[in-house]
Design an enzyme around this catalytic site. Structure first.
Site, PDB file in Angstrom:
ATOM      1  N   TYR A   1       0.828  -1.218   0.000  1.00  0.00           N
ATOM      2  CA  TYR A   1       0.000   0.000   0.000  1.00  0.00           C
ATOM      3  C   TYR A   1       0.865   1.271   0.000  1.00  0.00           C
ATOM      4  CZ  TYR A   1      -4.024  -2.901   0.163  1.00  0.00           C
ATOM      5  OH  TYR A   1      -4.965  -3.830  -0.192  1.00  0.00           O
TER       6      TYR A   1
ATOM      7  N   GLN B   1     -15.449   2.382  -5.873  1.00  0.00           N
ATOM      8  CA  GLN B   1     -14.716   1.238  -5.312  1.00  0.00           C
ATOM      9  C   GLN B   1     -13.232   1.602  -5.205  1.00  0.00           C
ATOM     10  OE1 GLN B   1     -16.205  -2.767  -7.147  1.00  0.00           O
ATOM     11  NE2 GLN B   1     -16.527  -1.174  -8.690  1.00  0.00           N
TER      12      GLN B   1
ATOM     13  N   HIS C   1     -14.615   1.211  -0.550  1.00  0.00           N
ATOM     14  CA  HIS C   1     -13.492   0.322  -0.225  1.00  0.00           C
ATOM     15  C   HIS C   1     -12.379   1.056   0.496  1.00  0.00           C
ATOM     16  CE1 HIS C   1     -14.745  -2.630  -3.665  1.00  0.00           C
ATOM     17  NE2 HIS C   1     -15.514  -2.728  -2.602  1.00  0.00           N
TER      18      HIS C   1
ATOM     19  N   CYS D   1      -6.536   3.362  12.887  1.00  0.00           N
ATOM     20  CA  CYS D   1      -5.891   2.825  14.088  1.00  0.00           C
ATOM     21  C   CYS D   1      -6.597   1.541  14.546  1.00  0.00           C
ATOM     22  CB  CYS D   1      -5.948   3.854  15.218  1.00  0.00           C
ATOM     23  SG  CYS D   1      -5.228   3.236  16.755  1.00  0.00           S
TER      24      CYS D   1
ATOM     25  N   CYS E   1      -0.361   6.053  16.160  1.00  0.00           N
ATOM     26  CA  CYS E   1      -1.656   6.693  15.885  1.00  0.00           C
ATOM     27  C   CYS E   1      -1.630   8.141  16.387  1.00  0.00           C
ATOM     28  CB  CYS E   1      -2.779   5.932  16.601  1.00  0.00           C
ATOM     29  SG  CYS E   1      -4.367   6.779  16.517  1.00  0.00           S
TER      30      CYS E   1
ATOM     31  N   SER F   1     -15.251  -4.032 -13.587  1.00  0.00           N
ATOM     32  CA  SER F   1     -15.429  -5.352 -14.225  1.00  0.00           C
ATOM     33  C   SER F   1     -16.634  -6.095 -13.684  1.00  0.00           C
ATOM     34  CB  SER F   1     -14.175  -6.204 -13.968  1.00  0.00           C
ATOM     35  OG  SER F   1     -14.025  -6.413 -12.556  1.00  0.00           O
TER      36      SER F   1
ATOM     37  N   ASN G   1     -18.070   1.403 -20.035  1.00  0.00           N
ATOM     38  CA  ASN G   1     -16.877   0.614 -19.732  1.00  0.00           C
ATOM     39  C   ASN G   1     -16.072   0.371 -21.011  1.00  0.00           C
ATOM     40  OD1 ASN G   1     -15.747  -0.681 -17.288  1.00  0.00           O
ATOM     41  ND2 ASN G   1     -15.793  -2.542 -18.570  1.00  0.00           N
TER      42      ASN G   1
HETATM   43  C1  BV8 Z   1     -17.698  -8.452   1.662  1.00  0.00           C
HETATM   44  C2  BV8 Z   1      -9.531  -2.484  -1.778  1.00  0.00           C
HETATM   45  C3  BV8 Z   1     -19.216  -9.195   3.313  1.00  0.00           C
HETATM   46  C4  BV8 Z   1      -8.190  -3.029  -1.616  1.00  0.00           C
HETATM   47  C5  BV8 Z   1     -10.925  -4.196  -2.781  1.00  0.00           C
HETATM   48  C6  BV8 Z   1     -20.687 -12.963  -3.276  1.00  0.00           C
HETATM   49  C7  BV8 Z   1     -20.287 -13.764  -4.341  1.00  0.00           C
HETATM   50  C8  BV8 Z   1     -18.940 -14.013  -4.560  1.00  0.00           C
HETATM   51  C9  BV8 Z   1     -17.958 -13.473  -3.687  1.00  0.00           C
HETATM   52  C10 BV8 Z   1     -18.362 -12.693  -2.652  1.00  0.00           C
HETATM   53  C11 BV8 Z   1     -19.710 -12.433  -2.428  1.00  0.00           C
HETATM   54  N1  BV8 Z   1     -19.799 -11.624  -1.336  1.00  0.00           N
HETATM   55  C12 BV8 Z   1     -18.569 -11.410  -0.844  1.00  0.00           C
HETATM   56  C13 BV8 Z   1     -17.665 -12.034  -1.623  1.00  0.00           C
HETATM   57  C14 BV8 Z   1     -16.217 -12.033  -1.400  1.00  0.00           C
HETATM   58  C15 BV8 Z   1     -15.530 -10.854  -2.042  1.00  0.00           C
HETATM   59  C16 BV8 Z   1     -15.639 -10.916  -3.523  1.00  0.00           C
HETATM   60  O1  BV8 Z   1     -16.500 -10.267  -4.120  1.00  0.00           O
HETATM   61  N2  BV8 Z   1     -14.716 -11.651  -4.127  1.00  0.00           N
HETATM   62  C17 BV8 Z   1     -14.675 -11.698  -5.566  1.00  0.00           C
HETATM   63  C18 BV8 Z   1     -13.213 -11.684  -6.021  1.00  0.00           C
HETATM   64  C19 BV8 Z   1     -15.398 -12.955  -6.049  1.00  0.00           C
HETATM   65  N3  BV8 Z   1     -16.021  -9.598  -1.549  1.00  0.00           N
HETATM   66  C20 BV8 Z   1     -15.573  -9.113  -0.367  1.00  0.00           C
HETATM   67  O2  BV8 Z   1     -14.803  -9.723   0.338  1.00  0.00           O
HETATM   68  C21 BV8 Z   1     -16.085  -7.740   0.052  1.00  0.00           C
HETATM   69  N4  BV8 Z   1     -16.568  -7.837   1.401  1.00  0.00           N
HETATM   70  O3  BV8 Z   1     -18.377  -8.941   0.795  1.00  0.00           O
HETATM   71  O4  BV8 Z   1     -18.018  -8.503   3.010  1.00  0.00           O
HETATM   72  C22 BV8 Z   1     -20.342  -8.233   3.183  1.00  0.00           C
HETATM   73  C23 BV8 Z   1     -21.079  -8.138   1.988  1.00  0.00           C
HETATM   74  C24 BV8 Z   1     -22.135  -7.261   1.900  1.00  0.00           C
HETATM   75  C25 BV8 Z   1     -22.440  -6.471   2.977  1.00  0.00           C
HETATM   76  C26 BV8 Z   1     -21.681  -6.574   4.136  1.00  0.00           C
HETATM   77  C27 BV8 Z   1     -20.617  -7.447   4.238  1.00  0.00           C
HETATM   78  C28 BV8 Z   1     -14.971  -6.705   0.094  1.00  0.00           C
HETATM   79  C29 BV8 Z   1     -14.530  -6.376  -1.308  1.00  0.00           C
HETATM   80  C30 BV8 Z   1     -13.540  -5.225  -1.241  1.00  0.00           C
HETATM   81  C31 BV8 Z   1     -12.148  -5.753  -1.404  1.00  0.00           C
HETATM   82  N5  BV8 Z   1     -11.245  -4.650  -1.619  1.00  0.00           N
HETATM   83  N6  BV8 Z   1     -10.116  -3.154  -2.918  1.00  0.00           N
HETATM   84  C32 BV8 Z   1      -7.264  -2.495  -2.681  1.00  0.00           C
HETATM   85  O5  BV8 Z   1      -7.651  -1.633  -3.512  1.00  0.00           O
HETATM   86  O6  BV8 Z   1      -6.141  -2.957  -2.637  1.00  0.00           O
HETATM   87  S1  BV8 Z   1     -11.600  -4.881  -4.178  1.00  0.00           S
HETATM   88  C33 BV8 Z   1     -10.796  -4.409  -5.609  1.00  0.00           C
HETATM   89  O7  BV8 Z   1     -11.637  -4.834  -6.701  1.00  0.00           O
HETATM   90  C34 BV8 Z   1     -10.691  -2.912  -5.810  1.00  0.00           C
HETATM   91  O8  BV8 Z   1     -11.217  -2.149  -4.780  1.00  0.00           O
HETATM   92  C35 BV8 Z   1     -11.530  -2.645  -7.033  1.00  0.00           C
HETATM   93  O9  BV8 Z   1     -12.179  -1.447  -6.953  1.00  0.00           O
HETATM   94  C36 BV8 Z   1     -12.468  -3.741  -6.965  1.00  0.00           C
HETATM   95  C37 BV8 Z   1     -13.242  -3.996  -8.196  1.00  0.00           C
HETATM   96  O10 BV8 Z   1     -12.354  -4.010  -9.300  1.00  0.00           O
HETATM   97  P1  BV8 Z   1     -12.625  -2.939 -10.469  1.00  0.00           P
HETATM   98  O11 BV8 Z   1     -12.591  -1.582  -9.879  1.00  0.00           O
HETATM   99  O12 BV8 Z   1     -13.833  -3.335 -11.223  1.00  0.00           O
HETATM  100  O13 BV8 Z   1     -11.309  -3.101 -11.345  1.00  0.00           O
HETATM  101  P2  BV8 Z   1     -11.044  -4.251 -12.413  1.00  0.00           P
HETATM  102  O14 BV8 Z   1      -9.591  -4.196 -12.745  1.00  0.00           O
HETATM  103  O15 BV8 Z   1     -11.635  -5.532 -11.947  1.00  0.00           O
HETATM  104  O16 BV8 Z   1     -11.878  -3.801 -13.687  1.00  0.00           O
HETATM  105  C38 BV8 Z   1     -11.547  -2.589 -14.346  1.00  0.00           C
HETATM  106  C39 BV8 Z   1     -12.563  -2.380 -15.459  1.00  0.00           C
HETATM  107  O17 BV8 Z   1     -12.281  -1.131 -16.100  1.00  0.00           O
HETATM  108  C40 BV8 Z   1     -12.502  -3.451 -16.535  1.00  0.00           C
HETATM  109  O18 BV8 Z   1     -13.817  -3.878 -16.851  1.00  0.00           O
HETATM  110  C41 BV8 Z   1     -11.872  -2.727 -17.743  1.00  0.00           C
HETATM  111  O19 BV8 Z   1     -12.405  -3.186 -18.969  1.00  0.00           O
HETATM  112  C42 BV8 Z   1     -12.304  -1.316 -17.493  1.00  0.00           C
HETATM  113  N7  BV8 Z   1     -11.404  -0.301 -18.066  1.00  0.00           N
HETATM  114  C43 BV8 Z   1     -10.043  -0.382 -18.215  1.00  0.00           C
HETATM  115  N8  BV8 Z   1      -9.604   0.764 -18.780  1.00  0.00           N
HETATM  116  C44 BV8 Z   1     -10.676   1.572 -18.970  1.00  0.00           C
HETATM  117  C45 BV8 Z   1     -11.825   0.891 -18.523  1.00  0.00           C
HETATM  118  N9  BV8 Z   1     -13.061   1.431 -18.602  1.00  0.00           N
HETATM  119  C46 BV8 Z   1     -13.159   2.662 -19.132  1.00  0.00           C
HETATM  120  N10 BV8 Z   1     -12.108   3.378 -19.592  1.00  0.00           N
HETATM  121  C47 BV8 Z   1     -10.855   2.864 -19.524  1.00  0.00           C
HETATM  122  N11 BV8 Z   1      -9.816   3.583 -19.990  1.00  0.00           N
END
Ligand code: BV8
Length: 229
Positions: free
Chosen positions: A55, A92, A110, A118, A137, A179, A202
């Site tokens: 980070y 996000q 996020h 802290c 902190c 995505s 997108n």
């Molecule tokens: C939670 C911070 C419980 C850290 C991040 C249900 C089903 C399946 C799985 C789950 C589920 N519920 C929970 C889960 C587990 C998990 C999850 O979803 N896993 C996935 C992998 C299957 N979720 C969690 O753990 C979440 N917590 O659910 O707690 C809960 C639920 C509800 C209510 C209460 C409690 C926590 C998720 C957060 C994790 N932290 N980030 C960090 O940044 O290091 S997630 C990470 O992915 C980033 O934050 C990011 O924002 C996020 C999503 O990714 P995107 O932003 O979409 O980026 P990506 O690269 O994927 O896509 C980019 C897109 O842009 C592409 O489509 C591309 O084509 C496009 N693009 C590219 N260039 C351009 C463009 N578009 C336009 N112009 C361009 N030039």
């Protein structure tokens, strides 16, 4: 007739043209790091210095003068300033480009890279440059208690109640640069599609494109200003 209530969701794609990598593109962050190693509470407990380093490197990027809001961030800030009805931008992204573009009605579901939290008093403060396992902190003086103010996998996203209320009453839901791979954000369109107009802007079809009334594909810096104006 009240102006339509708008909820906008953004993901890493909106910051790509500002020079920040996305997560799942071929050159994305998850192509170089495993989520299990750097973006879960277990990873932080196991190897805090490695997670802090991951980070710290991304936070340092935000201080690079070449990394600044692009035309898409600016168009959304313009919309925020002049839209007379309810509007909420839910990002996000943990970067600060929407904030620097001037968006006010903004939630970082996020967390924020530029902030630290802290483990002792839960206080959130500006991250003092690099975070180390010894960082103190500024609120409660506890040493070695600061973590990135970022939501890891398995952790509860922030402000879910406020987001749920905005989704509840929205007339238009716009998803930009995501995505649709990460929940609960990826599920928002399902929550609203039976009663709101839904639009995806997108680079290419996301995992949830078929759920939207309309999907426009191309770079955010072209699609978003055209949508806003
Ligand atoms: C939670 C911070 C419980 C850290 C991040 C249900 C089903 C399946 C799985 C789950 C589920 N519920 C929970 C889960 C587990 C998990 C999850 O979803 N896993 C996935 C992998 C299957 N979720 C969690 O753990 C979440 N917590 O659910 O707690 C809960 C639920 C509800 C209510 C209460 C409690 C926590 C998720 C957060 C994790 N932290 N980030 C960090 O940044 O290091 S997630 C990470 O992915 C980033 O934050 C990011 O924002 C996020 C999503 O990714 P995107 O932003 O979409 O980026 P990506 O690269 O994927 O896509 C980019 C897109 O842009 C592409 O489509 C591309 O084509 C496009 N693009 C590219 N260039 C351009 C463009 N578009 C336009 N112009 C361009 N030039």
């Amino acid at each position: 007739m009240a102006p339509p209530k708008i909820v906008i969701l953004t993901g890493a794609g909106i910051s790509r043209e500002s020079g920040l990598h996305t997560f799942r593109d071929p050159d994305g962050i998850w192509a170089r790091h495993r989520i299990e190693d750097v973006a879960t509470p277990e990873a932080f407990a196991r190897t805090p210095a490695l997670v802090q380093g991951f980070y710290n490197a991304r936070r340092a990027q935000l201080r690079d003068p070449a990394i600044r809001p692009n035309a898409a961030h600016e168009a959304l800030a313009e919309l925020d300033a002049r839209w007379p009805g309810e509007l909420l931008l839910v990002t996000q992204n943990v970067d600060d480009l929407h904030d620097r573009a001037g968006s006010r009605r903004l939630i970082h579901m996020h967390g924020e890279l530029a902030k630290a939290r802290c483990l002792r008093c839960e206080g959130v403060s500006p991250a003092p440059g690099d975070l180390t396992p010894a960082s103190t902190c500024p609120d409660c003086d506890a040493a070695g208690s600061l973590r990135p103010h970022v939501v890891w996998f398995g952790e509860m996203p922030l402000e879910m109640e406020r987001i749920g209320q905005a989704l509840e009453g929205c007339d238009l839901f716009v998803s930009i640069g995501t995505s649709g791979a990460v929940y609960p954000a990826a599920g928002f369109v399902r929550e609203v599609r039976h009663r709101a107009d839904t639009l995806e802007l997108n680079l290419e079809p996301s995992e949830g494109s078929h759920l939207f009334d309309e999907a426009r594909h191309g770079p955010a810096t072209q699609l978003v200003p055209a949508f806003v104006r």
